[in-house]
Design a protein around this motif. Sequence first.
Motif: not given
Length: 455
Positions: A104-119, A124-130
Amino acid sequence: MAFAASLAKLQAEASCPICLDHLRDPVTIECGHNFCPSCIHQRWEGLQGTFPCPVCLHHCPDRSLKRNTQLCYMTEIVQQIPTSGSQRKLQEEIPLCGKHNEVLTLFCEKNMELLCAQCRVFSDHQDGPLIPTEEAAASHRRMLKSHIGTLTNNLKNAETEYKKQVANTWEVKRKIGKWREKLDFECKELNCFLEIERDEIDNNLLIEEKDVEEKLIENGRQISYHMFRLSNLLREIEDKCLQTDLDLLTGIERIHNSYGNLETPAVFSCELKKESYNLPPHYLGLHKMIRRFQVGLTLDPQIAHPSLSISSDRKSVTTSEGLPNPHALTAYPAVLSSEGFDAGRHFWVVNIEGTGECLLGVCKESIPRNTLISPSPSNGCWQYQQKSDVFDLFCTGQHKIGVFLDYELGEVSFYNLNNGSFLDGFSYTFTEKLMPYFSIAPSSESLTISITRVK
């Protein structure tokens, strides 16, 4: 398992509560908790006045730190303890994405969620602020630190309010305790006064009993002697009646003189004085109130209604016909005392003579002057008809009324001093100076109110 748990607890004790790493050159603050010097200095950065402990929130008065040498040695020992394979494996485990099994190297500010590069590619996080986790953590760490000051102030304010409530609780207990002490003291004083009065009255009764008994004994002796004389004279007369004529007439003058000079002794009346023991109701309490709290009042002619006439000694008021007074209290025939009260207990005596209706009591010093408004609670002068501060009395003859004011307790009571009975009273919360109030109804043409004193 028990050893592993104990070892885990030991390692936790040797860890800094802020950075969660082993303590480096540990220091102890006032509440006893230990930290790395750099961690606690960073946590207290920008604070002034008091410095809360990150663990227990205890407010330290200053930044004083004490190096904990023993804990430093213990931390060095704990670091040398080898860890088991399972523990190393747990320490070396890195959280992975549940969907793609990647770090988990990314964080979505919109959903407050930890993500990986594949996510980022397959979700659905392509347009979110990561943003990178390090950057996101730094940003949120700064944000959380910004909350510390506000929360600290809120906590401080809450603690201050709590302390005030605790202080108020103790103040209420203190006041109640004082009132209880005062009540006990007054009850003891009243009991003492009653004992003195009882002993005095009992002594008077003993004196009266002895005096009446002596008089009754003396009166009994006189009546007994009179009975003796009557018995002797009766026996002598009966004997004379049985004698011959010459013997009867011999010495008859003495017998007639004895009969003619008989005097019946007066019978002593044993009626007791009713005032010796028939005390009126409330007499002892009223006597104490008058003795301790009686005050002398004078009427204020400057604000008297023109239909009222004030005596030269400013002690009496009656109805009259006068010129308009621009400084009159109200358009109603009333006058105030020159003296007012904003504390304490006060008792004054009013003598009322004649026929008519009058009002007695108290009113606020700020009552509106020279108005057509009827006196009422809304303008600072209450009437008895509305069950408040003025006592309404219709008089015929002569009446002596006592008025008692207890400012702190918020009570005014009225007593008939002719027989010592309680007439009426009211309760109110006073917030300003009160003036004794006197008013004579316009229809009362022969009524006089006088301020007097009772000894």
